[in-house]
Design an enzyme around this catalytic site. Structure first.
Site, PDB file in Angstrom:
ATOM      1  CE  LYS A 121     -90.931  14.272 -28.345  1.00 45.78           C
ATOM      2  NZ  LYS A 121     -92.086  14.593 -29.209  1.00 45.78           N
TER       3      LYS A 121
ATOM      4  CB  VAL B 195     -87.299  10.673 -28.772  1.00 45.68           C
ATOM      5  CG1 VAL B 195     -87.928   9.568 -27.937  1.00 45.68           C
ATOM      6  CG2 VAL B 195     -88.326  11.768 -29.054  1.00 45.68           C
TER       7      VAL B 195
ATOM      8  CG  ASP C 295     -98.243  17.753 -36.487  1.00 44.79           C
ATOM      9  OD1 ASP C 295     -98.558  17.890 -37.687  1.00 44.79           O
ATOM     10  OD2 ASP C 295     -97.072  17.570 -36.112  1.00 44.79           O
TER      11      ASP C 295
ATOM     12  N   GLY D   8     -87.653  15.195 -33.277  1.00 49.72           N
ATOM     13  CA  GLY D   8     -88.862  15.808 -33.804  1.00 49.72           C
ATOM     14  C   GLY D   8     -88.783  17.315 -33.766  1.00 49.72           C
ATOM     15  N   GLY D   9     -89.937  17.956 -33.901  1.00 53.09           N
ATOM     16  CA  GLY D   9     -89.981  19.408 -33.959  1.00 53.09           C
ATOM     17  C   GLY D   9     -89.561  20.085 -32.672  1.00 53.09           C
TER      18      GLY D   9
END
Length: 736
Positions: free
Chosen positions: A46, A31, A140, A26-27
């Site tokens: 994560k 993960v 988000d 992800g950003g």
């Protein structure tokens, strides 16, 4: 685990966590599926990305936000187990949910029945309501941050991530990397204060998309999209779903109000209205019953401990929910002045567009997206044919500015110039049209090579690097004749296209020998070329021949027979590898000596997954092949032509290419979510591998690798997006 946070291998320990495999990216981090050895449970781990660990403020805020998120305890929120650091690498251990992202569910189903969409939306709102009571704003909300289990249970994840990135580093979050802020509220688009209501707006966009399969605002240009979100009224659900119940449409529209004060005062308030609609009750009634019940409901809700000033300043207690819903709905649907005003704006915009096309100014990207494919002029260097979005170091996504066109990588003329077929999407105004564009490595530019035309087919016959020329065969609809064109690409990306003939390209002897030419491979030495075609002597059967310009005749190296698919020459140009149909319609892979004659081919594999699913090592001693084994199980294997051995490299893989290092291969195989991604696999025992792409839609196939082996051009596996994947293999696929 590697220091750069790259995909971990099996049995890698990270503190008390035994890393099993990569789940996604992800950003902020990567993960992993891992086992907490101290408690014996499986978790999602994560780990903060390497490029963010150097930002001390980001690391500190990452921990603060994660700890605040860990305080949330709700059945619709992914639970945080622990927050910490190992060797200075921050991590979050959280609940591992067995489900699919809502984005994948929507891709699979396209539209979700409104009854089920509201059930999912209500669960998301429940999660947001719990977070808002704890003074946490998600920031988000989007389909990728919502997980749906098989029984329809919804989980919201990644609270606070957007705040960590934007507040401290001004970096873009993963969801905004493509420059498409479809889920952002008007206030966020204007860099105004973000409130709890901003999350509710994003929920409205998600609901709109679930029910219609579309978005309330759509544009291929980021600036134009933001302008629409801030200024334009959203489209109505009934524009796409005429039979949608009116109260369902009202319920979604209530979340999409531009002004914060016109949206639900809280997530719980919207849930209350949602329950009414799901029970078949009217959302807005003329009598005072609903207003009275809403007042009682709101009076029963606890007041937030520290209300956000902008909300309390904007909300007027005297304005009941009933009046706000009724007034705003009427304003959207019935306000004549609004309709007239936007009609005038539309006319003015249309006149401006007309003036531009008449030559008063250059065509804009948005104008281009409406007219793409009409004329070659639309594809001139002054227009933005595509937009480039860096997804991660070494990987860039390229989106055509008209979503009605689908790209398909065709090949590379040289090490820096790639070619891409474009085809009009089925059901669009451009259906049936085909064209060819070029894309230059390191230069964010896409240029037209062959303007889209109403052609039956466009096929690249050969790529001649020495002349930077692609030879393209085009057949018009309703005609059995083919026209050959030579497209010569200049260093600046421009091209010159000329009609050609086989006589000019391969010489008179070759032209006179064939009834049809299927493929030409230009060799770098002695003006030689390999031609696949049907000879006049054996029509309907394909053979492989070698010709030398200026010589009176060619020579057969593979006799005529069943159709031939992909062909590749070894680096020293002494042998060719090729695929060929057998009598059962399966693809087999052979090699043949270019210097040989007659029956010179040697069978390597009889179980190819596709005609092009093999790759020849530069040394010509090793060939990587994607095979369909017993039970049609796909796998990538390595054949040694010298030792006559066969070695399994990676199971469940359907395509393969060689990595520039010559030591590893690039394979196409599914991730944990059964989405095809690209993997780097070592040919050395025990064949460790790592995941290279973490794209939501996955990768359709490996695509085409540049002549120097350093750049890969592929496409995402999506029916709704026109995304090319450009990968720098040297940067992205480092040594294992």
């Amino acid at each position: 685990m590697t220091d750069d946070g790259s995909a971990a291998r099996a049995s890698t320990m990270f503190g008390d966590y035994d890393i099993i495999e990569t789940v996604g990216q992800g950003g902020m981090g990567i993960v992993y599926r891992a086992t907490d050895t101290s408690l014996g449970r499986t978790v999602a781990l994560k780990v903060l990305k390497d490029d963010l660990r150097s930002h001390k403020a980001v690391v500190a805020r990452f921990r603060r936000e994660a700890q605040a998120y860990a305080s949330l305890n709700h059945p619709n929120i992914v639970q945080i187990y622990s927050v910490g650091a190992v060797g200075g690498i921050p991590y979050i251990a959280m609940e591992l949910v067995d489900g699919d992202p809502l984005s994948k569910v929507m891709k699979r189903e396209r539209r979700i029945p409104w009854e089920r969409a509201l059930a999912i939306g209500e669960q998301i709102a429940e999660a947001l309501g719990s977070a808002h009571e704890a003074q946490i704003i998600h920031r988000d909300i989007k389909p990728g941050n919502i997980i749906i289990t098989r029984d329809g249970h919804a989980y919201v994840t990644d609270f606070g991530i957007a705040k960590v990135l934007t507040a401290e580093t001004q970096l873009t979050v993963d969801g905004s990397r493509l420059g498409t802020p479809q889920y952002m509220s008007p206030e966020r688009c204007q860099n105004a204060e973000i409130t709890f209501s901003s999350d509710l707006y994003s929920l409205g966009v998600v609901l709109f998309q679930m029910v219609t399969g579309r978005l309330p605002y759509e544009s291929n240009d980021t600036i134009e999209l933001i302008r629409k979100i801030v200024s334009d009224p959203p489209r109505r659900v009934s524009d796409f779903m005429p039979d949608i119940p009116e109260d369902v449409e009202r319920l979604i529209a209530y979340l999409l109000e531009k002004k914060v004060e016109n949206r639900p005062a809280s997530a719980h308030e919207w849930i209350y209205l949602c329950n009414r609609v799901r029970e078949g009750k009217s959302m807005v009634e003329d009598d005072s019953g609903l207003e009275s019940s809403l007042k009682s409901f709101r009076d029963s809700q606890p007041t937030p401990a520290t209300p956000i000033a902008s909300d309390s300043d904007l909300l007027e207690e005297s304005d009941s929910v009933l009046e706000r819903v009724r007034n705003q709905w009427n304003a959207q649907s019935l306000n004549v002045k609004t309709v007239v005003a936007w009609g005038i704006v539309s006319v003015i915009m249309g006149m401006i567009g007309l003036l531009y096309t008449m030559g008063i100014g250059p065509a804009t990207a948005n104008d281009l997206s409406r007219r793409l494919g009409a004329t070659r002029g639309d594809w001139s260097s002054g227009n933005r044919v595509a937009s480039f979005y860096p997804e991660m170091p070494g990987l860039t996504l390229v989106q055509l500015n008209n979503l009605d066109w689908l790209p398909d990588p065709a090949g590379w003329i040289d090490a820096s110039s790639g070619l891409v077929h474009i085809v009009g999407r089925s059901g669009s105004a451009w259906e049936g049209r085909r064209g060819l564009v070029s894309i230059r490595k390191g230069n964010k530019d896409v240029r037209i090579v062959l303007a889209p035309t109403d052609a039956e087919s466009i096929r690249i016959v050969g790529l001649e690097s020495a002349r930077a020329t692609a030879y393209v065969e085009l057949s018009e609809k309703g005609s059995d004749e083919y026209q050959l064109y030579g497209a010569e690409l200049a260093a600046d990306g421009t091209s010159v296209v000329r009609r050609q003939s086989l006589y000019n390209v391969i010489g008179k002897p070759a032209r006179d020998a064939f009834s049809a030419v299927e493929q030409i491979v230009f060799l770098s030495s002695d003006n030689r070329m390999i031609v696949i075609g049907e000879s006049l002597a054996t029509p309907g059967e394909s053979g492989i021949y070698v010709f030398e310009k200026g010589k009176s005749a060619g020579r057969s190296i593979v006799p005529p027979g069943m159709p031939i698919g992909k062909i590749a020459a070894t680096d020293d140009e002494s042998r060719v590898a090729f695929s060929r149909h057998d009598e059962d319609g399966n693809w087999r892979m052979y090699t043949a000596a270019i210097g040989g004659a007659g029956q010179s081919e040697e069978l390597v594999s009889s179980m190819l997954t596709a005609e092009g699913s093999f790759a020849v090592h530069p040394s010509e001693e090793l060939i990587a092949v994607a095979e369909a084994g017993a039970g049609n199980v796909q796998e990538v294997v390595l054949y040694s032509l010298r030792n006559r051995t066969r070695t399994l490299l990676i199971p469940n893989a359907s395509d393969v290419r060689w990595h520039p290092s010559g030591v590893d291969v690039i394979a196409l195989a599914p991730d944990l979510k059964d989405v095809n991604q690209l993997w780097q696999v070592s040919t050395a025992d025990p064949h460790p591998r790592k995941q290279l792409t973490f794209l939501e839609d996955g990768v359709s196939d490996i695509g085409r690798i540049s002549n120097d082996g350093k750049t890969l051009l592929a496409i995402t596996d999506s029916d709704t997006k026109s995304l090319l994947v450009v990968m720098d293999l040297e940067q992205l696929a480092s040594g294992l």
